[in-house]
Enzyme design. Structure first.
Site, PDB file in Angstrom:
ATOM      1  N   SER A  11     -13.836  -3.797  -1.769  1.00  0.00           N
ATOM      2  CA  SER A  11     -12.903  -4.902  -2.796  1.00  0.00           C
ATOM      3  C   SER A  11     -12.461  -6.033  -2.276  1.00  0.00           C
ATOM      4  CB  SER A  11     -11.789  -3.998  -2.815  1.00  0.00           C
ATOM      5  OG  SER A  11     -11.807  -2.485  -3.314  1.00  0.00           O
ATOM      6  N   THR A  70      -3.727  -2.942  -5.947  1.00  0.00           N
ATOM      7  CA  THR A  70      -3.439  -2.174  -7.154  1.00  0.00           C
ATOM      8  C   THR A  70      -2.052  -1.300  -6.959  1.00  0.00           C
ATOM      9  OG1 THR A  70      -4.703  -0.214  -6.194  1.00  0.00           O
ATOM     10  CG2 THR A  70      -5.738  -1.438  -7.721  1.00  0.00           C
ATOM     11  N   GLU A 111      -9.345  13.885   1.476  1.00  0.00           N
ATOM     12  CA  GLU A 111     -11.011  13.785   1.159  1.00  0.00           C
ATOM     13  C   GLU A 111     -11.589  14.718   1.897  1.00  0.00           C
ATOM     14  OE1 GLU A 111      -9.753   8.875   0.665  1.00  0.00           O
ATOM     15  OE2 GLU A 111     -10.467   9.691   2.607  1.00  0.00           O
ATOM     16  N   ILE A 140       4.959   5.599  11.976  1.00  0.00           N
ATOM     17  CA  ILE A 140       6.180   4.442  11.998  1.00  0.00           C
ATOM     18  C   ILE A 140       6.591   4.578  10.476  1.00  0.00           C
ATOM     19  CG2 ILE A 140       6.201   1.748  11.681  1.00  0.00           C
ATOM     20  CD1 ILE A 140       3.532   1.410  13.627  1.00  0.00           C
ATOM     21  N   ASP A 155      -8.944   0.992   5.407  1.00  0.00           N
ATOM     22  CA  ASP A 155     -10.183   0.092   5.499  1.00  0.00           C
ATOM     23  C   ASP A 155     -10.346  -0.461   6.940  1.00  0.00           C
ATOM     24  OD1 ASP A 155     -10.510   0.607   2.762  1.00  0.00           O
ATOM     25  OD2 ASP A 155      -9.184  -0.990   2.055  1.00  0.00           O
TER      26      ASP A 155
HETATM   27  P1  ATP Z   1      -8.496   6.103   3.501  1.00  0.00           P
HETATM   28  O1  ATP Z   1      -7.649   5.279   3.068  1.00  0.00           O
HETATM   29  O2  ATP Z   1      -9.876   5.219   4.040  1.00  0.00           O
HETATM   30  O3  ATP Z   1      -9.015   7.165   2.723  1.00  0.00           O
HETATM   31  P2  ATP Z   1      -6.608   7.111   5.485  1.00  0.00           P
HETATM   32  O4  ATP Z   1      -5.864   7.691   4.248  1.00  0.00           O
HETATM   33  O5  ATP Z   1      -6.792   7.696   6.779  1.00  0.00           O
HETATM   34  O6  ATP Z   1      -8.160   6.635   5.136  1.00  0.00           O
HETATM   35  P3  ATP Z   1      -4.354   5.168   6.297  1.00  0.00           P
HETATM   36  O7  ATP Z   1      -3.355   6.293   5.680  1.00  0.00           O
HETATM   37  O8  ATP Z   1      -4.159   3.974   6.131  1.00  0.00           O
HETATM   38  O9  ATP Z   1      -5.869   5.548   5.781  1.00  0.00           O
HETATM   39  O10 ATP Z   1      -4.475   5.624   7.829  1.00  0.00           O
HETATM   40  C1  ATP Z   1      -5.256   5.155   8.512  1.00  0.00           C
HETATM   41  C2  ATP Z   1      -4.792   4.760   9.902  1.00  0.00           C
HETATM   42  O11 ATP Z   1      -3.652   3.883   9.902  1.00  0.00           O
HETATM   43  C3  ATP Z   1      -4.081   5.824  10.750  1.00  0.00           C
HETATM   44  O12 ATP Z   1      -5.198   6.619  11.454  1.00  0.00           O
HETATM   45  C4  ATP Z   1      -3.006   5.303  11.659  1.00  0.00           C
HETATM   46  O13 ATP Z   1      -3.722   4.683  12.827  1.00  0.00           O
HETATM   47  C5  ATP Z   1      -2.587   4.139  10.849  1.00  0.00           C
HETATM   48  N1  ATP Z   1      -1.541   4.173  10.048  1.00  0.00           N
HETATM   49  C6  ATP Z   1      -1.193   4.147   8.592  1.00  0.00           C
HETATM   50  N2  ATP Z   1       0.098   4.196   8.260  1.00  0.00           N
HETATM   51  C7  ATP Z   1       0.611   4.482   9.381  1.00  0.00           C
HETATM   52  C8  ATP Z   1       2.156   4.765   9.845  1.00  0.00           C
HETATM   53  N3  ATP Z   1       2.881   4.928   8.679  1.00  0.00           N
HETATM   54  N4  ATP Z   1       2.395   5.054  11.015  1.00  0.00           N
HETATM   55  C9  ATP Z   1       1.406   5.083  11.958  1.00  0.00           C
HETATM   56  N5  ATP Z   1       0.090   4.732  12.070  1.00  0.00           N
HETATM   57  C10 ATP Z   1      -0.282   4.392  10.647  1.00  0.00           C
HETATM   58  N1  PLP Z   2      -9.103  -1.660  -2.450  1.00  0.00           N
HETATM   59  C1  PLP Z   2      -8.170  -1.892  -3.419  1.00  0.00           C
HETATM   60  C2  PLP Z   2      -8.394  -2.920  -4.540  1.00  0.00           C
HETATM   61  C3  PLP Z   2      -6.546  -1.406  -3.532  1.00  0.00           C
HETATM   62  O1  PLP Z   2      -5.978  -1.776  -4.243  1.00  0.00           O
HETATM   63  C4  PLP Z   2      -6.212  -0.624  -2.274  1.00  0.00           C
HETATM   64  C5  PLP Z   2      -4.722  -0.303  -2.153  1.00  0.00           C
HETATM   65  O2  PLP Z   2      -3.960  -0.378  -3.261  1.00  0.00           O
HETATM   66  C6  PLP Z   2      -7.329  -0.404  -1.121  1.00  0.00           C
HETATM   67  C7  PLP Z   2      -8.352  -0.816  -1.393  1.00  0.00           C
HETATM   68  C8  PLP Z   2      -6.724   0.891  -0.237  1.00  0.00           C
HETATM   69  O3  PLP Z   2      -6.566   0.173   0.959  1.00  0.00           O
HETATM   70  P1  PLP Z   2      -6.289   1.488   2.155  1.00  0.00           P
HETATM   71  O4  PLP Z   2      -6.740   2.815   1.623  1.00  0.00           O
HETATM   72  O5  PLP Z   2      -7.148   0.893   3.259  1.00  0.00           O
HETATM   73  O6  PLP Z   2      -4.775   1.335   2.406  1.00  0.00           O
HETATM   74 NA    NA Z   3     -10.423   7.289   6.070  1.00  0.00          NA
END
Ligand code: ATP
Ligand code: PLP
Ligand code: NA
Ligand code: MG
Ligand code: MG
Length: 297
Positions: A12, A47, A149, A214, A223
């Protein structure tokens, strides 16, 4: 594997803020890659905002761009990176892209973030799940699902670390040699779980990294995580632990900065979704200090 590579990144684009290509391209460039972005959507903003507008690329339009590159013999890539994909037809075209790129470079590394949902909520059409399972996972070199996932892909509920490791084994047997569960909340701890199958015969090397949580909600971090894992695992192709330590440590530094900057501007960072401070964190992306260590299983 060389120091640098050329990445085709199909993700995106948002005009404002950092998700998809906006959060993957710059860090990969900082790590020395040439990055060719294809924008699967162009939206005003992500979004999670109350409103968004923009355009969606369809499968034929994606293929048109690939044919343009091919006509000029510009299809030599070391890596393909894909993130959020919103329809079965687009995902099927991505599969054709994988095949085409591998016909040009049989060593192409396909890094797939199978974005389908989070925290129990599906945000793609249901039909995508089986296409990921049956057609995408088998051709991926590295897979970066989150906890939800992994559950969708394997049918396993992940409530313990052992469940996570078992799910990684299932995914390995379907194809990818590198599997990283990028975030899983297990017994109140935020974990990244990594699994790397060095050879077909040996069992995978598996590890976890505990991530200091955090108290804020970020977008674009999934991403960014996948982009950093691609980048660092190209520099350390046989050391997924090290690649993951570097990626997680960069993320931590960036998220701390993000929270501090919001606080300094007078916002309460725990009350809304935060835009990451990507550009301001370029030193931490180029030269991360390892603050989060991997623990082997
Ligand atoms: P995707 O969005 O690709 O399906 P995801 O759900 O794992 O993957 P996030 O939940 O954004 O993606 O987490 C990815 C990384 O971002 C984590 O491994 C961590 O390092 C960091 N992260 C995201 N949110 C936090 C938070 N609240 N506190 C600490 N680290 C965070
Ligand atoms: N791509 C688009 C267009 C989005 O709106 C969002 C989240 O709202 C993402 C990707 C997701 O990003 P991420 O899963 O890395 O937080
Ligand atoms: Na991921
Ligand atoms: Mg998540
Ligand atoms: Mg996500």
């Amino acid at each position: 594997p060389s120091d640098t590579g050329r990445v085709l990144s199909i993700q995106s684009h948002t005009v404002q803020g950092y998700v998809g290509n906006k959060s993957a391209v710059f860090p990969l460039q900082l790590l020395g890659f040439d990055v060719d972005p294809i924008n699967s959507v162009q939206f005003s903003n992500h979004t999670g905002y109350p409103k968004f507008r923009g355009q969606v690329l369809n499968g034929d339009q994606l293929w048109d761009l690939i044919e343009g590159l091919q006509e000029n013999e510009l299809l030599h890539y070391t890596h393909l990176l894909t993130g959020y994909i919103g329809s079965v037809s687009f995902l099927n075209t991505v599969l054709q892209v994988v095949e085409k790129l591998r016909s040009v470079n049989p060593d192409l590394i396909y890094v797939c973030d199978p974005v389908m949902g989070d925290e129990g909520k599906l945000y793609v059409p249901q039909e995508l799940i089986s296409v990921y399972q049956q057609k995408v996972v088998p051709v991926a070199s590295m897979l970066t699902p989150n906890q939800f996932e992994v559950e969708l892909l394997t049918g396993l509920r992940i409530t313990s670390e052992q469940d996570g490791l078992k799910a990684c084994n299932i995914l390995h047997s379907a194809g990818p040699r590198k599997v990283i569960i990028t975030s899983a909340l297990i017994e109140d701890k935020l974990l990244l779980i990594g699994s790397y199958k060095k050879t077909k015969e040996q069992p995978p090397e598996q590890f976890k990294i505990e991530i200091p949580k955090i108290p804020a909600y970020f977008t674009g971090t999934g991403d960014l995580t996948t982009a950093l894992l691609l980048g660092w695992s190209n520099k350390f192709p046989d050391n997924l632990e090290k690649a993951a330590e570097l990626a997680v440590s960069s993320l931590q530094a960036l998220l701390r900065r993000t929270v501090e900057d919001y606080k300094r501007a007078g916002f309460d960072p725990s009350t809304s979704s935060l835009e990451i401070r990507l550009i301001q964190s370029q030193d931490e992306i180029k030269n991360p200090q390892v603050t989060c260590n991997a623990v082997k299983y």
